[in-house]
Motif scaffolding. Structure first.
Motif, PDB file in Angstrom:
ATOM      1  N   ALA A   1      -7.328 -15.731  52.475  1.00 15.01           N
ATOM      2  CA  ALA A   1      -8.426 -16.431  53.149  1.00 15.01           C
ATOM      3  C   ALA A   1      -8.067 -17.892  53.353  1.00 15.01           C
ATOM      4  O   ALA A   1      -7.410 -18.518  52.527  1.00 15.01           O
ATOM      5  N   ARG A   2      -8.512 -18.453  54.496  1.00 17.61           N
ATOM      6  CA  ARG A   2      -8.240 -19.847  54.813  1.00 17.61           C
ATOM      7  C   ARG A   2      -9.241 -20.748  54.100  1.00 17.61           C
ATOM      8  O   ARG A   2     -10.232 -20.312  53.555  1.00 17.61           O
ATOM      9  N   GLY A   3      -8.944 -22.051  54.140  1.00 13.03           N
ATOM     10  CA  GLY A   3      -9.887 -23.021  53.646  1.00 13.03           C
ATOM     11  C   GLY A   3      -9.796 -23.298  52.160  1.00 13.03           C
ATOM     12  O   GLY A   3     -10.636 -23.996  51.602  1.00 13.03           O
ATOM     13  N   GLU A   4      -8.770 -22.767  51.458  1.00  9.06           N
ATOM     14  CA  GLU A   4      -8.634 -23.042  50.042  1.00  9.06           C
ATOM     15  C   GLU A   4      -8.150 -24.479  49.844  1.00  9.06           C
ATOM     16  O   GLU A   4      -7.393 -25.014  50.641  1.00  9.06           O
ATOM     17  N   ALA A   5      -8.578 -25.095  48.776  1.00  4.14           N
ATOM     18  CA  ALA A   5      -8.214 -26.485  48.517  1.00  4.14           C
ATOM     19  C   ALA A   5      -6.725 -26.606  48.258  1.00  4.14           C
ATOM     20  O   ALA A   5      -6.090 -25.743  47.675  1.00  4.14           O
ATOM     21  N   GLU A   6      -6.157 -27.706  48.742  1.00  2.00           N
ATOM     22  CA  GLU A   6      -4.730 -27.950  48.505  1.00  2.00           C
ATOM     23  C   GLU A   6      -4.500 -28.197  47.024  1.00  2.00           C
ATOM     24  O   GLU A   6      -5.285 -28.839  46.339  1.00  2.00           O
ATOM     25  N   SER A   7      -3.405 -27.703  46.543  1.00  2.00           N
ATOM     26  CA  SER A   7      -3.053 -27.919  45.144  1.00  2.00           C
ATOM     27  C   SER A   7      -2.595 -29.361  44.953  1.00  2.00           C
ATOM     28  O   SER A   7      -2.168 -30.032  45.895  1.00  2.00           O
ATOM     29  N   GLU A   8      -2.688 -29.809  43.707  1.00  2.00           N
ATOM     30  CA  GLU A   8      -2.262 -31.167  43.406  1.00  2.00           C
ATOM     31  C   GLU A   8      -0.773 -31.350  43.675  1.00  2.00           C
ATOM     32  O   GLU A   8      -0.332 -32.413  44.120  1.00  2.00           O
ATOM     33  N   SER A   9       0.005 -30.304  43.412  1.00  2.00           N
ATOM     34  CA  SER A   9       1.448 -30.415  43.653  1.00  2.00           C
ATOM     35  C   SER A   9       1.745 -30.586  45.133  1.00  2.00           C
ATOM     36  O   SER A   9       2.653 -31.331  45.514  1.00  2.00           O
ATOM     37  N   SER A  10       0.964 -29.915  46.000  1.00  2.00           N
ATOM     38  CA  SER A  10       1.166 -30.054  47.447  1.00  2.00           C
ATOM     39  C   SER A  10       0.857 -31.473  47.895  1.00  2.00           C
ATOM     40  O   SER A  10       1.587 -32.057  48.695  1.00  2.00           O
ATOM     41  N   LYS A  11      -0.230 -32.018  47.386  1.00  2.00           N
ATOM     42  CA  LYS A  11      -0.587 -33.387  47.753  1.00  2.00           C
ATOM     43  C   LYS A  11       0.455 -34.378  47.254  1.00  2.00           C
ATOM     44  O   LYS A  11       0.815 -35.333  47.947  1.00  2.00           O
ATOM     45  N   ARG A  12       0.948 -34.125  46.046  1.00  2.00           N
ATOM     46  CA  ARG A  12       1.960 -35.022  45.495  1.00  2.00           C
ATOM     47  C   ARG A  12       3.254 -34.952  46.313  1.00  2.00           C
ATOM     48  O   ARG A  12       3.899 -35.963  46.585  1.00  2.00           O
ATOM     49  N   LYS A  13       3.612 -33.742  46.731  1.00  2.00           N
ATOM     50  CA  LYS A  13       4.824 -33.559  47.535  1.00  2.00           C
ATOM     51  C   LYS A  13       4.688 -34.270  48.880  1.00  2.00           C
ATOM     52  O   LYS A  13       5.628 -34.916  49.349  1.00  2.00           O
ATOM     53  N   GLU A  14       3.511 -34.162  49.492  1.00  2.00           N
ATOM     54  CA  GLU A  14       3.321 -34.830  50.782  1.00  2.00           C
ATOM     55  C   GLU A  14       3.365 -36.342  50.629  1.00  2.00           C
ATOM     56  O   GLU A  14       3.920 -37.043  51.483  1.00  2.00           O
ATOM     57  N   THR A  15       2.797 -36.852  49.543  1.00  2.00           N
ATOM     58  CA  THR A  15       2.852 -38.298  49.303  1.00  2.00           C
ATOM     59  C   THR A  15       4.292 -38.773  49.176  1.00  2.00           C
ATOM     60  O   THR A  15       4.667 -39.823  49.711  1.00  2.00           O
ATOM     61  N   GLU A  16       5.108 -38.008  48.488  1.00  2.00           N
ATOM     62  CA  GLU A  16       6.520 -38.362  48.329  1.00  2.00           C
ATOM     63  C   GLU A  16       7.235 -38.368  49.676  1.00  2.00           C
ATOM     64  O   GLU A  16       8.054 -39.248  49.952  1.00  2.00           O
TER      65      GLU A  16
ATOM     66  N   LEU B   1      18.034 -36.799  58.040  1.00  2.00           N
ATOM     67  CA  LEU B   1      17.058 -36.475  59.072  1.00  2.00           C
ATOM     68  C   LEU B   1      16.835 -34.975  59.207  1.00  2.00           C
ATOM     69  O   LEU B   1      15.689 -34.511  59.223  1.00  2.00           O
ATOM     70  N   ILE B   2      17.905 -34.197  59.319  1.00  2.00           N
ATOM     71  CA  ILE B   2      17.749 -32.759  59.521  1.00  2.00           C
ATOM     72  C   ILE B   2      16.957 -32.118  58.382  1.00  2.00           C
ATOM     73  O   ILE B   2      15.960 -31.431  58.637  1.00  2.00           O
ATOM     74  N   PRO B   3      17.361 -32.295  57.132  1.00  2.00           N
ATOM     75  CA  PRO B   3      16.576 -31.640  56.071  1.00  2.00           C
ATOM     76  C   PRO B   3      15.140 -32.136  55.987  1.00  2.00           C
ATOM     77  O   PRO B   3      14.227 -31.357  55.709  1.00  2.00           O
ATOM     78  N   ARG B   4      14.910 -33.409  56.258  1.00  2.00           N
ATOM     79  CA  ARG B   4      13.550 -33.930  56.165  1.00  2.00           C
ATOM     80  C   ARG B   4      12.674 -33.435  57.302  1.00  2.00           C
ATOM     81  O   ARG B   4      11.471 -33.204  57.106  1.00  2.00           O
ATOM     82  N   VAL B   5      13.239 -33.280  58.486  1.00  2.00           N
ATOM     83  CA  VAL B   5      12.459 -32.739  59.599  1.00  2.00           C
ATOM     84  C   VAL B   5      12.081 -31.296  59.316  1.00  2.00           C
ATOM     85  O   VAL B   5      10.926 -30.887  59.517  1.00  2.00           O
ATOM     86  N   TYR B   6      13.030 -30.504  58.835  1.00  2.00           N
ATOM     87  CA  TYR B   6      12.744 -29.093  58.590  1.00  2.00           C
ATOM     88  C   TYR B   6      11.842 -28.885  57.377  1.00  2.00           C
ATOM     89  O   TYR B   6      11.203 -27.841  57.249  1.00  2.00           O
ATOM     90  N   LYS B   7      11.773 -29.861  56.497  1.00  2.00           N
ATOM     91  CA  LYS B   7      10.818 -29.771  55.396  1.00  2.00           C
ATOM     92  C   LYS B   7       9.399 -30.081  55.856  1.00  2.00           C
ATOM     93  O   LYS B   7       8.442 -29.827  55.120  1.00  2.00           O
ATOM     94  N   GLY B   8       9.286 -30.610  57.057  1.00  2.00           N
ATOM     95  CA  GLY B   8       7.972 -30.925  57.604  1.00  2.00           C
ATOM     96  C   GLY B   8       7.747 -32.419  57.672  1.00  2.00           C
ATOM     97  O   GLY B   8       7.738 -33.093  56.640  1.00  2.00           O
ATOM     98  N   ILE B   9       7.569 -32.930  58.890  1.00  2.00           N
ATOM     99  CA  ILE B   9       7.271 -34.350  59.049  1.00  2.00           C
ATOM    100  C   ILE B   9       5.858 -34.603  58.544  1.00  2.00           C
ATOM    101  O   ILE B   9       4.927 -33.880  58.928  1.00  2.00           O
ATOM    102  N   PRO B  10       5.643 -35.580  57.686  1.00  2.00           N
ATOM    103  CA  PRO B  10       4.269 -35.882  57.245  1.00  2.00           C
ATOM    104  C   PRO B  10       3.371 -36.136  58.450  1.00  2.00           C
ATOM    105  O   PRO B  10       3.787 -36.772  59.428  1.00  2.00           O
ATOM    106  N   ASP B  11       2.163 -35.638  58.394  1.00  2.00           N
ATOM    107  CA  ASP B  11       1.303 -35.679  59.560  1.00  2.00           C
ATOM    108  C   ASP B  11       1.063 -37.103  60.062  1.00  2.00           C
ATOM    109  O   ASP B  11       0.968 -37.327  61.267  1.00  2.00           O
ATOM    110  N   ARG B  12       0.979 -38.056  59.168  1.00  2.00           N
ATOM    111  CA  ARG B  12       0.734 -39.421  59.602  1.00  2.00           C
ATOM    112  C   ARG B  12       1.955 -40.040  60.288  1.00  2.00           C
ATOM    113  O   ARG B  12       1.834 -41.071  60.956  1.00  2.00           O
ATOM    114  N   TRP B  13       3.143 -39.431  60.123  1.00  2.00           N
ATOM    115  CA  TRP B  13       4.360 -39.913  60.776  1.00  2.00           C
ATOM    116  C   TRP B  13       4.757 -39.044  61.961  1.00  2.00           C
ATOM    117  O   TRP B  13       5.755 -39.316  62.631  1.00  2.00           O
ATOM    118  N   ARG B  14       3.991 -38.005  62.227  1.00  2.00           N
ATOM    119  CA  ARG B  14       4.397 -37.055  63.276  1.00  2.00           C
ATOM    120  C   ARG B  14       4.422 -37.711  64.647  1.00  2.00           C
ATOM    121  O   ARG B  14       5.334 -37.474  65.447  1.00  2.00           O
TER     122      ARG B  14
END
Length: 515
Positions: free
Chosen positions: A170-185, A229-242
């Motif tokens: 099901a969609r709409g589940e809260a993001e885990s703390e680890s996901s938020k921490r990874k995106e911040t990094e 650049l290549i590994p960071r792009v494929y890991k997902g560009i942070p949305d605020r930098w997209r």
């Protein structure tokens, strides 16, 4: 039904008269013409009425735009829309509380959560992770042979190859703390990797790469592309930098292009402003398509709202860019996705980059020659990596066009979740259209046991490939694509297949070359 036709609308060079003002500064360039007749002889009256309606509502606005489903402003004349807007405004409704309630129902990308959960697709398929951890067993002559094998993890809850595609959680589940921490990094890493190159009025309008540890911009180390650049792009560009990353990657690619893509971004934005008031024979069809383009997003849910007006204007101008391509429905979802991040002028510029530099001209052209080329390369990869799947498609008479057209012509819009689509686009802006082919192959690879099963038939295969696909693990999905596309010799092999296809076309043998 996808369509492509040749534009018979006047080009910029043939229409020298210009209307004053522009859409960006609030001055209505069509303010006088909107309520009369077209100044361009021969313009279709319905097309003019549509064009003038969008111009008028751009000036007046639409009540509740962006969060309240608006009253549809039909083509009933200039006073209908204006009167409805004034009456709604006079009600004095406290929309603040409604807006807050509506915004709380959206996901992080601006989609209405319920519309995402209750998709109209008849089938949802979960892309399993386990197959993506395996390296294809290739012939010894393959450029991918000799690579170390990665053994899949033992099956666990939700792991392994199942007998049928599983339904996604099901969609709409809260993001885990680890996901938020990874995106911040990742945000911090991109802050060290990109810098502002030019500002206008205090706003950043151009960015550039910089060597981490310095404050200088414009530096692009030789090893930065491969090492960072290549590994960071494929890991997902942070949305605020997209926004910054997509724009910079597209501009860098256009600088390497030796064709029409050399035109500067400022010139493209100027072209957009100058063509927005010109007549187009495609306006009627564009107006029909606009309200059904990613309508589950808050930006596009209000009829004639800001998002729909911007989408119409971009498609209106882009349809006049190329007399060969004109307008086809696949352009709408692409422009709408870009409008989630850029203003209309820059969306137009990026659409031109996609057309000129990334090869979408061939995809959109009459007969969709680029689409057939992509199918040929994809089928050679299937025959090479998954001969059992290829033979199954042959046996059951499954053509690539019967399921792949939607994938390629819209760049996976409405085929996979928005977050996953964005990550494929991240890679596409870096590595070009080969990413789209490899993403298609990744889906086929993940379901190869089902597609090649002895019990597979025409109906079961097409039912599966018509699904809305959700990756069990987006990271693993993108890692497989990166690994395959960046293997030594892979890109040259794909280019070789493209050359083969063009030879077959010249010799008139292309009809029998595809499934």
């Amino acid at each position: 039904m996808l369509s492509s036709s040749t534009s018979d609308s006047p080009s910029l060079s043939r229409l020298t008269p210009r209307l004053s003002g522009g859409y960006g500064n609030g001055n209505r360039s069509m303010s006088q013409a909107s309520f009369g007749s077209s100044q361009y002889p021969g313009e279709d009256p319905e097309a003019f009425r549509i064009r003038s309606t969008y111009a008028r509502l751009e000036s007046e606005g639409v009540h509740g735009d962006g969060y309240l489903p608006g009253v549809e402003r039909t083509r009933g004349g200039p006073n209908v829309g204006k009167r409805a807007t004034m009456m709604e405004a006079q009600k004095g409704e406290a929309v603040g509380e409604k807006e807050r309630g509506f915004l709380s129902s959206l996901d992080r990308y601006g989609f209405i959560s319920e519309s995402v959960r209750n998709r109209s697709e008849s089938r949802l398929a979960l892309i399993p992770t386990a197959p993506l951890l395996k390296i294809p067993k290739l012939p010894s002559t393959s450029p991918l042979a000799g690579q170390p094998r990665v053994d899949p993890p033992p099956p666990g809850p939700g792991g392994g190859d199942g007998p049928s595609p599983r339904q996604p959680p099901a969609r709409g589940e809260a993001e885990s703390e680890s996901s938020k921490r990874k995106e911040t990094e990742r945000v911090e890493k991109w802050m060290r990797m990109m810098g502002v190159q030019r500002r206008e009025g205090g706003n950043a309008v151009e960015w550039s790469w910089k060597d981490e540890g310095t404050t200088k911009v414009g530096i692009f180390c030789k090893d930065m592309r491969g090492r960072r650049l290549i590994p960071r792009v494929y890991k997902g560009i942070p949305d605020r930098w997209r926004m910054a990353a997509w724009w910079t990657l597209a501009e860098a690619r256009s600088g390497e292009h030796h064709g029409k893509g050399k035109k500067k971004a400022e010139e493209l934005c100027f072209d957009y402003r100058n063509s927005i008031d010109l007549p187009s024979s495609f306006d009627v069809q564009i107006d029909l398509d606009v309200p059904r383009t990613i309508s589950g997003h808050t930006l596009f849910m209000t009829r004639y709202g800001a998002g729909q007006r911007s989408l119409f204007h971009v498609l209106h101008c882009f349809a006049m860019l190329c007399d060969t391509c004109g307008y086809c429905q696949g352009m709408g979802p692409i422009a709408a996705t870009l409008l989630c991040y850029f203003d209309p002028e820059r969306v137009y510029a990026l659409m031109v980059r996609l057309h000129d530099v990334y090869g979408m001209h061939d995809i959109f052209g009459p007969g969709f020659p680029g689409l057939l080329e992509a199918f040929y390369v994809q089928e050679r990869l299937m025959e090479w990596l998954m001969p059992d799947v290829y033979k199954s498609f042959q046996k059951n008479m499954i053509s690539s066009s019967s399921w792949g057209t939607k994938w390629y012509i819209t760049l996976f819009v409405n085929t996979i979740p928005f977050s996953q689509q964005l990550r494929i686009w991240d890679a596409m802006f870096l590595d070009g259209r080969d990413v789209m082919i490899m993403a298609s192959v990744a889906i086929l690879w993940s379901f190869r046991d089902l597609l090649a099963a002895p019990t597979a038939n025409f109906e079961s295969i097409l039912s599966l490939l018509s699904s809305f696909f959700v990756a069990e693990d987006e990271d693993k999905f993108m890692r497989w694509i990166k690994r395959m596309i960046h293997q030594p010799g892979m890109k040259s092999r794909m280019d070789g297949w493209r050359a083969e296809w063009h030879t077959l076309v010249r010799e008139g043998k292309d009809r029998d070359a595809l499934l």
